[in-house]
Design an enzyme around this catalytic site. Structure first.
Site, mmCIF file in Angstrom:
data_model
loop_
_atom_site.group_PDB
_atom_site.id
_atom_site.type_symbol
_atom_site.label_atom_id
_atom_site.label_comp_id
_atom_site.label_asym_id
_atom_site.label_seq_id
_atom_site.Cartn_x
_atom_site.Cartn_y
_atom_site.Cartn_z
ATOM 1 C CE1 TYR A 136 6.473 4.642 -7.284
ATOM 2 C CE2 TYR A 136 4.248 5.579 -6.783
ATOM 3 C CZ TYR A 136 5.534 5.046 -6.075
ATOM 4 O OH TYR A 136 5.580 5.528 -5.060
ATOM 5 N NE ARG A 189 8.767 -1.865 2.768
ATOM 6 C CZ ARG A 189 8.590 -1.195 2.025
ATOM 7 N NH1 ARG A 189 8.430 -1.246 0.672
ATOM 8 N NH2 ARG A 189 8.302 0.194 2.438
ATOM 9 C CE LYS A 207 9.044 4.844 -4.512
ATOM 10 N NZ LYS A 207 7.995 5.335 -3.604
ATOM 11 C CD GLU A 279 11.203 4.044 -2.131
ATOM 12 O OE1 GLU A 279 11.515 5.423 -2.501
ATOM 13 O OE2 GLU A 279 10.237 3.900 -1.829
ATOM 14 C CG ASP A 280 10.592 -0.184 -1.485
ATOM 15 O OD1 ASP A 280 10.202 0.667 -0.819
ATOM 16 O OD2 ASP A 280 9.782 -0.778 -2.542
ATOM 17 C CG ASP A 302 9.709 7.575 -0.807
ATOM 18 O OD1 ASP A 302 9.113 8.739 -0.684
ATOM 19 O OD2 ASP A 302 9.311 6.923 -1.730
ATOM 20 C CG ASP A 303 9.995 3.141 1.737
ATOM 21 O OD1 ASP A 303 8.950 2.854 0.966
ATOM 22 O OD2 ASP A 303 10.948 2.479 1.496
ATOM 23 C CG ASN A 444 1.745 0.842 -2.482
ATOM 24 O OD1 ASN A 444 0.616 1.067 -2.762
ATOM 25 N ND2 ASN A 444 2.410 1.658 -2.001
HETATM 26 N N1 NDP Z 1 1.405 4.283 0.133
HETATM 27 C C1 NDP Z 1 2.514 4.674 0.348
HETATM 28 O O1 NDP Z 1 3.245 5.732 0.025
HETATM 29 C C2 NDP Z 1 3.396 3.577 0.899
HETATM 30 C C3 NDP Z 1 2.968 2.454 0.850
HETATM 31 N N2 NDP Z 1 3.932 1.518 1.715
HETATM 32 C C4 NDP Z 1 3.495 0.122 1.918
HETATM 33 O O2 NDP Z 1 3.199 -0.165 3.390
HETATM 34 C C5 NDP Z 1 3.440 -1.445 3.422
HETATM 35 C C6 NDP Z 1 4.277 -1.680 4.876
HETATM 36 O O3 NDP Z 1 5.709 -1.077 4.536
HETATM 37 P P1 NDP Z 1 6.744 -0.907 5.619
HETATM 38 O O4 NDP Z 1 6.170 -0.115 6.960
HETATM 39 O O5 NDP Z 1 7.964 -0.430 5.050
HETATM 40 O O6 NDP Z 1 7.146 -2.419 6.007
HETATM 41 P P2 NDP Z 1 7.677 -2.779 7.532
HETATM 42 O O7 NDP Z 1 7.932 -4.112 7.084
HETATM 43 O O8 NDP Z 1 8.554 -1.956 8.041
HETATM 44 O O9 NDP Z 1 6.244 -3.087 8.345
HETATM 45 C C7 NDP Z 1 5.220 -4.054 8.244
HETATM 46 C C8 NDP Z 1 4.332 -3.898 9.563
HETATM 47 O O10 NDP Z 1 3.245 -4.477 9.325
HETATM 48 C C9 NDP Z 1 2.984 -5.679 10.273
HETATM 49 N N3 NDP Z 1 2.220 -6.611 9.896
HETATM 50 C C10 NDP Z 1 2.657 -7.381 8.852
HETATM 51 N N4 NDP Z 1 1.824 -8.351 8.602
HETATM 52 C C11 NDP Z 1 0.534 -7.950 9.529
HETATM 53 C C12 NDP Z 1 -0.362 -8.571 9.750
HETATM 54 N N5 NDP Z 1 -1.237 -9.582 9.142
HETATM 55 N N6 NDP Z 1 -1.244 -8.127 10.593
HETATM 56 C C13 NDP Z 1 -0.842 -7.400 11.610
HETATM 57 N N7 NDP Z 1 0.441 -6.474 11.190
HETATM 58 C C14 NDP Z 1 1.131 -6.996 10.259
HETATM 59 C C15 NDP Z 1 4.436 -5.981 10.624
HETATM 60 O O11 NDP Z 1 4.267 -6.654 12.023
HETATM 61 P P3 NDP Z 1 5.860 -7.141 12.896
HETATM 62 O O12 NDP Z 1 6.626 -5.797 13.187
HETATM 63 O O13 NDP Z 1 5.183 -7.770 13.986
HETATM 64 O O14 NDP Z 1 6.599 -7.965 11.881
HETATM 65 C C16 NDP Z 1 5.119 -4.578 10.838
HETATM 66 O O15 NDP Z 1 4.831 -3.911 11.778
HETATM 67 C C17 NDP Z 1 4.041 -1.992 2.229
HETATM 68 O O16 NDP Z 1 3.097 -2.554 1.605
HETATM 69 C C18 NDP Z 1 4.319 -0.922 1.482
HETATM 70 O O17 NDP Z 1 4.175 -0.954 0.017
HETATM 71 C C19 NDP Z 1 5.122 1.885 2.213
HETATM 72 C C20 NDP Z 1 5.722 3.054 1.796
HETATM 73 C C21 NDP Z 1 4.862 4.174 1.280
HETATM 74 C C1 PYR Z 2 5.209 3.768 -2.253
HETATM 75 C C2 PYR Z 2 6.268 3.132 -1.613
HETATM 76 O O1 PYR Z 2 7.275 3.695 -1.563
HETATM 77 C C3 PYR Z 2 6.404 1.805 -1.269
HETATM 78 O O2 PYR Z 2 5.095 1.075 -1.307
HETATM 79 O O3 PYR Z 2 7.304 1.169 -0.755
HETATM 80 MG MG MG Z 3 8.963 2.352 -1.106
#
Ligand code: NDP
Ligand code: PYR
Ligand code: MG
Length: 588
Positions: A136, A189, A207, A279-280, A302-303, A444
């Site tokens: 993972y 993503r 997963k 997912e993603d 999941d996200d 991540n």
């Molecule tokens: N720990 C866990 O269980 C999980 C972790 N994650 C992690 O979270 C991260 C984001 O995932 P997700 O929400 O799906 O992604 P999205 O693409 O949906 O969202 C990313 C957000 O971050 C913003 N962003 C990107 N770069 C910057 C920066 N340099 N400064 C400020 N804001 C920024 C984007 O802005 P804008 O909208 O303006 O483009 C957007 O709002 C990934 O790395 C993923 O691995 C996700 C799910 C689970």
């Molecule tokens: C953990 C997870 O689902 C992610 O980083 O997208």
């Molecule tokens: Mg994910």
């Protein structure tokens, strides 16, 4: 021209293919066929001998007993030693630890999964803390980046634009008929690594191996799927080893039609109760897909939802360390996408549940920063729909540091996918504002983490309570050891899915997510709190998953969404009794 005359021509007029002249018999004409001739790919249906050894579901390797070796035509196909599963595990862990490159460990684990499924899961369950980072995050991220070169055998189904109109047939090609959970990605993503197209397959595969190892869902009822609509990743498009469609991503109607056909085919083939975990996907599709299918299918993102539930659990648990109620806190997010807005909404719902205040009001103490700065009302018109509820009255703020200074959060959550964004100044400011700042760097893999555990502890001078999406080792700061927690949806989705399965739930509801958070928070022990942890260790995950499953199932029954009747009396025990166990079985 007939095949006989071809053979005869090659052999100077004589046909040697059936053993004449000392040749090896070529009964099915496979050896002598040329590339343009058709042959039949023969196989056997009863597993014994080599076919048993090559069937990952039944293969036990050296653990076949003497009796089994006699009864199943294995004599001579194995060396004489007989190992039990424990000894096999010991040998494998020893071998795995020799690899210095994490990707090599990942490949060794994938080989094992394809060779001996029960041993793979036994190893993963018994060594979960050591092997989770291998199968993972973070290693699965690198595996997806290099999936084209390390690809050996299909581990899931690939459904591409080429299969449009034929998706039901493609589903029928999968060897298992009774599927309970599908994890599907379109690869746009992948973690915080962006668009990896078809190579995102590593994510559903990883997963689902956690669904089995952590949640006890049978491997045969798990189906990883990658939907390939192209990629906008130029590097992949120019890579001769890229395994996906070499075209730009389909969007709009073309995309929606493929997804619609997929969702219909899934329901037609597997019924109402198959869980589809998105997912993603990129956020411009993820929210719409979830909304579109949540009233007609058993779907879970999941996200958006799993991450929300795991973070809310950590926040509920952290109140034991930082004091107050959830409503007393102020939350600031860096990142306003799936994870950020999903978490924000579940926090608002939980505060609303606790205080009876309307959710429009409870949202007011939650602030989000995206790539353009703080989300405020003056930006309302240009915001994507999922950001609009968070556009509160405030003057524009450009940077995270200025937002921290202006909002004065007690909790800082990174969900941006952008590494190194919690700078020294940001962490120092959090520490100057709070006795115990709660800092979650969720992105991540490790390379995208907003800060490291070491940075969080040293820059806050040991004040921070810290957890991250990908694991970090304990950190020693001024003679004290700080143990960072892992805020990852892997705590939630396996138990959550198990709860849906055992209750026969037909829809997912927010109340189930809240129940899962509360169940996870309740599993944090005093011993964990004493170490500064807001999550229990993964080593207890199967017990934790059973508790989460029981609470989710309870909600499904209470909401009238469960179809498995009568309702079992003790749902924790029932969940445990339903779990797949990877010990070997004896063969008659
Ligand atoms: N720990 C866990 O269980 C999980 C972790 N994650 C992690 O979270 C991260 C984001 O995932 P997700 O929400 O799906 O992604 P999205 O693409 O949906 O969202 C990313 C957000 O971050 C913003 N962003 C990107 N770069 C910057 C920066 N340099 N400064 C400020 N804001 C920024 C984007 O802005 P804008 O909208 O303006 O483009 C957007 O709002 C990934 O790395 C993923 O691995 C996700 C799910 C689970
Ligand atoms: C953990 C997870 O689902 C992610 O980083 O997208
Ligand atoms: Mg994910």
């Amino acid at each position: 021209m007939s095949s006989t005359s071809l053979k005869e021509m090659r052999n100077g007029g004589e046909d040697y293919s059936n053993g004449h002249g000392g040749g090896v018999r070529d009964l099915y004409g496979e050896d002598c066929a040329t590339e343009d001739q058709l042959i039949t790919p023969w196989t056997f249906s009863v597993a014994s001998g080599c076919s048993l050894l090559r069937d990952p579901r039944y293969n036990k390797g050296l653990a076949f007993t003497e009796g089994e070796r006699d009864a199943h035509y294995l004599r001579g196909l194995l060396p004489p030693a007989v190992f039990n599963q424990e000894l096999q595990e010991k040998r494998l862990m020893h071998n795995l630890r020799q690899y210095e490159v994490p990707l090599h460990r990942y490949m060794a684990m994938m080989d094992l999964q394809e060779r001996n499924e029960r041993l793979f899961y036994k190893l993963l369950i018994d060594n979960v803390e050591e092997l989770l980072p291998v199968v993972y995050t973070p290693t699965v991220g690198e595996a997806c980046q290099k999936y084209g070169s390390i690809f050996r055998r299909p581990q899931g189904l690939y459904i591409s634009l080429k299969e449009k109109g034929k998706i039901l047939e493609v589903l029928k090609n999968w060897p298992e008929k009774s599927i309970q959970v599908i994890v599907v990605t379109d690869g746009e993503r992948i973690l915080g690594l962006g668009d990896l197209g078809c190579q995102g397959m590593g994510i559903p595969v990883g997963k689902l191996s956690l669904y089995t190892a952590l949640g006890g869902v049978r491997p045969s009822s798990c189906l990883p799927i990658t939907i390939d609509v192209g990629t906008n990743n130029e590097k992949l498009l120019n890579d001769e080893f890229y395994i996906g469609l070499k075209q730009k991503r389909a969007a709009g109607q073309e995309y929606a039609e493929l997804l619609e056909e997929f969702m219909r085919a899934v329901k037609q083939n597997y019924g109402e109760k198959v869980l589809v975990q998105f997912e993603d996907f990129a956020n411009h599709n993820a929210f719409d897909l979830l909304e579109k299918y949540s009233s007609s299918h058993l779907v879970f993102n999941d996200d958006i939802q799993g991450t929300a539930s795991v973070v809310l659990a950590g926040l509920l648990a952290s109140l034991k360390l930082v004091g107050g109620t959830l409503a007393d806190h102020t939350f600031l997010f860096l990142g306003a996408g799936e994870a950020g807005t999903g978490i924000a909404e579940l926090i608002a719902l939980e505060i609303s549940k606790q205080t009876k205040a309307p959710v429009e009001k409870t949202r007011k103490k939650i602030w989000l920063v995206d790539s353009k700065g703080l989300i405020v009302s003056s930006r309302l018109e240009s915001l994507q729909h999922f950001k609009k509820p968070w556009a509160h009255e405030h003057e524009p703020v450009k940077t995270l540091l200025d937002a921290v200074k202006a909002i004065k959060p007690t909790v800082l959550i990174g969900s941006s996918g952008a590494g190194k964004t919690f700078t020294k100044e940001v962490v120092e400011t959090m520490a100057s504002l709070n006795e115990k700042p709660l800092i979650l760097a969720l992105s991540n893999p490790t390379s995208q983490s907003e800060c490291t555990a070491e940075e969080a502890y040293t820059w806050s001078k040991g004040k921070a309570i810290f957890a991250s999406g990908s694991p970090f080792d304990p950190v020693e700061y001024e003679g004290k050891v700080f143990v960072p927690g892992q805020a990852n949806n892997a705590y939630i989705f396996p138990g959550f899915g198990l709860g849906l399965i055992i209750s026969g739930a037909i829809r997912v509801r927010d109340e189930m997510l809240l129940a899962a958070s509360e169940a996870l928070a309740a599993q944090v022990s005093q011993e964990n709190y004493d170490k500064g942890l807001i999550y229990p260790p993964f080593s207890n995950i199967r017990k934790i998953s059973a508790h989460i499953a029981a609470k989710v199932a309870t909600k499904a029954y209470d909401l009238g969404l469960a179809s498995h009747l009568p309702r079992p009396k003790d749902l924790v025990k029932y969940a445990e009794s339903c779990m797949y166990s990877p010990g070997y079985r004896s063969y008659r």
